[in-house]
Design an enzyme around this catalytic site. Structure first.
Site, short mmCIF file in Angstrom:
data_model
loop_
_atom_site.label_atom_id
_atom_site.label_comp_id
_atom_site.label_asym_id
_atom_site.label_seq_id
_atom_site.Cartn_x
_atom_site.Cartn_y
_atom_site.Cartn_z
CG ASP A 10 2.93 9.66 13.75
OD1 ASP A 10 1.83 9.97 14.05
OD2 ASP A 10 3.56 8.51 13.39
CG ASP A 12 -0.65 5.18 16.47
OD1 ASP A 12 -0.45 5.07 17.86
OD2 ASP A 12 -1.93 5.31 16.23
CB SER A 172 1.31 4.42 10.44
OG SER A 172 0.99 4.95 11.68
CG ASP A 209 5.08 5.96 10.83
OD1 ASP A 209 4.50 6.53 11.20
OD2 ASP A 209 4.51 4.82 10.53
MG MG Z 1 2.28 7.11 12.53
#
Ligand code: MG
Length: 246
Positions: A10, A12, A172, A209
């Site tokens: 990923d 960001d 996120s 995340d």
């Molecule tokens: Mg992310």
């Protein structure tokens, strides 16, 4: 049969910080993985143009899965390192057009007047919502398959979107809406592509995340989670990239 490893990541809040700069040792970790026969795959809700912008900074060939698994771009130089061809194979997983998604969003905007997304926001507003630079905001606006809702998202908006065949995924920071595809489906599609082209995939590492990374991490042999927004029993939670076993 040729052997390869795949590392899906990923962007960001995973390899990029809140200012959209690479986190400490992220570049070194990805370059190190590349030197050890890993193909690096960006897997993000970002557009192709945004992902390309970050790939250039890494200086290694990258495969792009874009807009939450809506499509995969496979540049020629991933297979032939000295290839002078600039071509890109493309696999599309989304069957919704961006025009349709925007049409529904504009219809919803008549009911929910505070609804803000890329197409009804100026570049200035996008910069404020996202913290992106003017250049990156332009690249983010070049969407092909999904829209992102910055403001005004609610359960009622969600119900209306779903009743029109448009599905939300929480990243996120924002909710991205599009077809019912995801990062995990795109990862599996890419793995099939390699197998069909005579490759044996030895290792699969995934790093993420946010909630929209769960499907990706589940499809990996070695899943890593950065931060505490999500949990997955099999995954290793890390703070620094040096903890990733390459
Ligand atoms: Mg992310």
């Amino acid at each position: 049969m040729k052997e390869i490893n795949l590392l899906f990541t990923d962007l960001d809040s995973t390899i990029l910080d809140e200012n959209y700069s690479f986190k400490e040792s992220a570049i070194e970790t990805l370059q190190n993985a590349y030197s050890k026969n890993f193909v690096i795959v960006f897997t993000s809700s970002k557009t192709f143009k945004e992902e390309q912008h970050f790939a250039i900074k890494l200086g290694i060939p990258i495969i792009y899965t874009v807009e939450n698994g809506s499509a995969i771009y496979i540049p020629e130089n991933v297979f032939e390192k000295k290839s002078s061809k600039m071509g890109c194979r493309k696999i599309v997983l989304s069957s919704l057009s961006i025009t349709y998604i925007r049409k529904i969003l504009f219809r919803l905007q008549d009911i929910y007047s505070d609804l803000k997304f890329y197409e009804n926001s100026s570049l200035d507003e996008i910069e404020k919502f996202t913290g992106l630079s003017p250049h990156l905001a332009k690249l983010a606006k070049m969407r092909e398959y999904t829209e992102t809702i910055f403001k005004g998202y609610s359960n009622r908006v969600e119900e209306d979107l779903i009743s029109n065949g448009i599905f939300p995924q929480k990243g996120s920071r924002f909710v991205t809406i599009g077809d019912r595809t995801d990062k995990g489906k795109a990862a599996k599609k890419l793995m099939s592509f390699f197998k069909n082209n005579g490759y044996i995939i030895k290792r699969t590492i995934g790093i993420g995340d946010g909630p929209n990374d769960i499907s990706l991490l589940k499809a990996m042999n070695e899943p890593y989670i950065i931060g505490d927004k999500i949990t997955l029993e099999r995954a290793r939670v890390i703070e620094h990239f040096s903890e990733i076993h390459i």
